[in-house]
Write an enzyme that holds these catalytic residues in place. Structure first.
Site, PDB file in Angstrom:
ATOM      1  N   SER A 141     -57.823 -27.662  77.787  1.00 28.00           N
ATOM      2  CA  SER A 141     -56.528 -27.209  77.256  1.00 28.00           C
ATOM      3  C   SER A 141     -55.625 -26.958  78.452  1.00 28.00           C
ATOM      4  O   SER A 141     -56.116 -26.654  79.551  1.00 28.00           O
ATOM      5  CB  SER A 141     -56.713 -25.899  76.477  1.00 28.00           C
ATOM      6  OG  SER A 141     -55.470 -25.237  76.315  1.00 28.00           O
ATOM      7  N   TYR A 154     -60.729 -17.423  76.004  1.00 25.93           N
ATOM      8  CA  TYR A 154     -60.466 -18.841  75.677  1.00 25.93           C
ATOM      9  C   TYR A 154     -60.156 -19.630  76.951  1.00 25.93           C
ATOM     10  O   TYR A 154     -60.694 -20.732  77.163  1.00 25.93           O
ATOM     11  CB  TYR A 154     -59.295 -18.905  74.693  1.00 25.93           C
ATOM     12  CG  TYR A 154     -58.953 -20.294  74.221  1.00 25.93           C
ATOM     13  CD1 TYR A 154     -59.822 -20.998  73.396  1.00 25.93           C
ATOM     14  CD2 TYR A 154     -57.747 -20.899  74.586  1.00 25.93           C
ATOM     15  CE1 TYR A 154     -59.507 -22.279  72.958  1.00 25.93           C
ATOM     16  CE2 TYR A 154     -57.422 -22.172  74.146  1.00 25.93           C
ATOM     17  CZ  TYR A 154     -58.301 -22.857  73.327  1.00 25.93           C
ATOM     18  OH  TYR A 154     -57.987 -24.126  72.899  1.00 25.93           O
TER      19      TYR A 154
HETATM   20  N1  LIG Z   1     -54.509 -26.675  68.424  1.00 22.48           N
HETATM   21  C1  LIG Z   1     -54.160 -26.442  69.681  1.00 22.48           C
HETATM   22  O1  LIG Z   1     -53.046 -25.983  69.966  1.00 22.48           O
HETATM   23  C2  LIG Z   1     -55.112 -26.779  70.815  1.00 22.48           C
HETATM   24  C3  LIG Z   1     -54.607 -26.827  72.129  1.00 22.48           C
HETATM   25  C4  LIG Z   1     -55.474 -27.127  73.177  1.00 22.48           C
HETATM   26  C5  LIG Z   1     -56.825 -27.372  72.920  1.00 22.48           C
HETATM   27  N2  LIG Z   1     -57.275 -27.299  71.639  1.00 22.48           N
HETATM   28  C6  LIG Z   1     -58.704 -27.564  71.413  1.00 22.48           C
HETATM   29  O2  LIG Z   1     -58.847 -28.673  70.544  1.00 22.48           O
HETATM   30  C7  LIG Z   1     -60.066 -28.555  69.810  1.00 22.48           C
HETATM   31  C8  LIG Z   1     -59.780 -28.732  68.329  1.00 22.48           C
HETATM   32  O3  LIG Z   1     -58.883 -27.701  67.933  1.00 22.48           O
HETATM   33  P1  LIG Z   1     -58.065 -27.728  66.556  1.00 22.48           P
HETATM   34  O4  LIG Z   1     -56.799 -26.997  66.805  1.00 22.48           O
HETATM   35  O5  LIG Z   1     -58.043 -29.103  65.996  1.00 22.48           O
HETATM   36  O6  LIG Z   1     -58.978 -26.741  65.698  1.00 22.48           O
HETATM   37  P2  LIG Z   1     -59.460 -26.759  64.175  1.00 22.48           P
HETATM   38  O7  LIG Z   1     -59.899 -25.380  63.894  1.00 22.48           O
HETATM   39  O8  LIG Z   1     -58.424 -27.398  63.283  1.00 22.48           O
HETATM   40  O9  LIG Z   1     -60.745 -27.735  64.247  1.00 22.48           O
HETATM   41  C9  LIG Z   1     -61.916 -27.382  64.927  1.00 22.48           C
HETATM   42  C10 LIG Z   1     -63.117 -27.823  64.099  1.00 22.48           C
HETATM   43  O10 LIG Z   1     -64.310 -27.483  64.855  1.00 22.48           O
HETATM   44  C11 LIG Z   1     -65.285 -27.067  63.919  1.00 22.48           C
HETATM   45  N3  LIG Z   1     -66.297 -26.240  64.577  1.00 22.48           N
HETATM   46  C12 LIG Z   1     -66.147 -24.974  65.039  1.00 22.48           C
HETATM   47  N4  LIG Z   1     -67.306 -24.520  65.542  1.00 22.48           N
HETATM   48  C13 LIG Z   1     -68.212 -25.537  65.411  1.00 22.48           C
HETATM   49  C14 LIG Z   1     -69.579 -25.669  65.740  1.00 22.48           C
HETATM   50  N5  LIG Z   1     -70.254 -24.663  66.296  1.00 22.48           N
HETATM   51  N6  LIG Z   1     -70.196 -26.849  65.466  1.00 22.48           N
HETATM   52  C15 LIG Z   1     -69.520 -27.866  64.887  1.00 22.48           C
HETATM   53  N7  LIG Z   1     -68.207 -27.790  64.541  1.00 22.48           N
HETATM   54  C16 LIG Z   1     -67.567 -26.624  64.789  1.00 22.48           C
HETATM   55  C17 LIG Z   1     -64.508 -26.290  62.875  1.00 22.48           C
HETATM   56  O11 LIG Z   1     -65.243 -26.183  61.651  1.00 22.48           O
HETATM   57  C18 LIG Z   1     -63.229 -27.121  62.752  1.00 22.48           C
HETATM   58  O12 LIG Z   1     -63.336 -28.089  61.717  1.00 22.48           O
HETATM   59  C19 LIG Z   1     -60.648 -27.198  70.200  1.00 22.48           C
HETATM   60  O13 LIG Z   1     -61.616 -27.359  71.214  1.00 22.48           O
HETATM   61  C20 LIG Z   1     -59.442 -26.437  70.724  1.00 22.48           C
HETATM   62  O14 LIG Z   1     -59.815 -25.427  71.621  1.00 22.48           O
HETATM   63  C21 LIG Z   1     -56.457 -27.020  70.574  1.00 22.48           C
END
Ligand SMILES: NC(=O)c1ccc[n+]([C@@H]2O[C@H](COP(=O)([O-])OP(=O)(O)OC[C@H]3O[C@@H](n4cnc5c(N)ncnc54)[C@H](O)[C@@H]3O)[C@@H](O)[C@H]2O)c1
Length: 258
Positions: A141, A154
């Site tokens: 991130s 985080y």
């Molecule tokens: N949304 C943002 O602004 C953003 C920014 C930078 C990085 N990220 C990273 O991107 C990735 C996806 O984020 P998102 O916003 O799409 O989140 P989201 O919550 O929409 O999706 C994440 C998915 O991961 C699954 N998950 C969680 N724990 C798990 C586990 N132990 N085993 C298997 N699956 C599991 C959840 O059920 C969910 O479906 C994450 O790593 C997040 O840190 C997100």
């Protein structure tokens, strides 16, 4: 068909960025293995891909549990024979200053966001090494590069994933395996929308306006923006990218904070 017949595993692809990437990979000809803890969401993603004519297969597994990850990888190898792309995307957020957060909350975010990259990599790598080919994408991130209020736990995990990416790349370059990291800014996924609702109630405009002060772009990031970058790293188009961070942040890191 930029990923024609590539077997791709995307962790946490029942929602948000992972789901969008799964849909995009399938559009480009990949066989997409949807992994998620949430069975309903994971299955729905697979059905959506299949109804659009793509190929998908859902496997429920917790990326922090070695036995479940090992079984998932074994199932993919048995069904499809190989894994060409691993996208370590599953992750959760952690909010709060260090003196306020509970030890359990710290352990949870560290476990899912770091061990959740280690375990799928550990079990997929031997197959990629044998094939002498593979692309691994680790979800970091832009928070790995900047300070942001109340995100100590985080940010720790996303900095770790960026460091891990570089070390992994050195270890596995001899096997023709590329390992790169994605560094998104704030992306409007269900998780972020939920967080905004909690913080700003019904005043969505104030929420979006506050997000926009962090970046240069007047638009907010969408899951599709990150999916496009993931597609590039997954495909051979990025064959000269090794151990690199790829920013998809609307100008957070090199704009506002430069
Ligand atoms: N949304 C943002 O602004 C953003 C920014 C930078 C990085 N990220 C990273 O991107 C990735 C996806 O984020 P998102 O916003 O799409 O989140 P989201 O919550 O929409 O999706 C994440 C998915 O991961 C699954 N998950 C969680 N724990 C798990 C586990 N132990 N085993 C298997 N699956 C599991 C959840 O059920 C969910 O479906 C994450 O790593 C997040 O840190 C997100």
């Amino acid at each position: 068909m930029r990923l024609k017949d590539k077997v791709t595993l995307i962790t946490g692809s029942g929602s948000g960025i992972g789901k969008s990437s799964a849909i995009r990979f399938a559009e480009e000809g990949a066989i997409v293995i949807i992994n998620d803890l949430n069975e309903e969401h994971g299955k729905a993603t697979a059905v959506e891909i299949e109804s659009a004519g793509g190929r998908a297969h859902f496997i429920r597994a917790d990326v922090t549990k070695a036995d479940q990850v090992q079984a998932m990888v074994a199932e993919i190898i048995e069904r499809f024979g190989r894994i060409d792309v691993l996208f370590n995307n599953a992750g959760v957020s952690g909010v709060g200053r260090l003196h306020e957060i509970e030890e359990e909350a710290w352990d949870r975010v560290i476990n899912i966001n770091i061990k959740g990259v280690f375990l799928p990599s550990k079990y997929v790598l031997p197959h990629m090494m044998e094939a002498k080919s593979g692309s691994i994408i680790n979800m970091s991130s832009c928070i790995a590069e900047i300070g942001l209020a109340q995100r100590g736990s985080y940010a720790t995990t996303k900095g770790a994933v960026l460091s891990l990416t570089k070390s992994m790349q050195v270890d596995y370059a001899p096997y023709n395996i590329r390992v790169n990291a994605l560094l998104p800014g704030t992306i409007l996924t269900p998780f972020v929308e939920d967080y905004l609702k909690k913080s700003y109630g019904d005043n969505q405009e104030a929420a979006y306006a506050s997000l926009k002060t962090r970046q240069l772009s007047g638009d907010l990031g969408r899951p599709e923006d990150v999916a496009q970058a993931a597609l590039f790293l997954a495909s051979d188009e990025s064959k000269f990218m090794m151990g690199s961070p790829l920013y998809i942040d609307g100008g957070v890191v090199f704009g506002k904070n430069a």
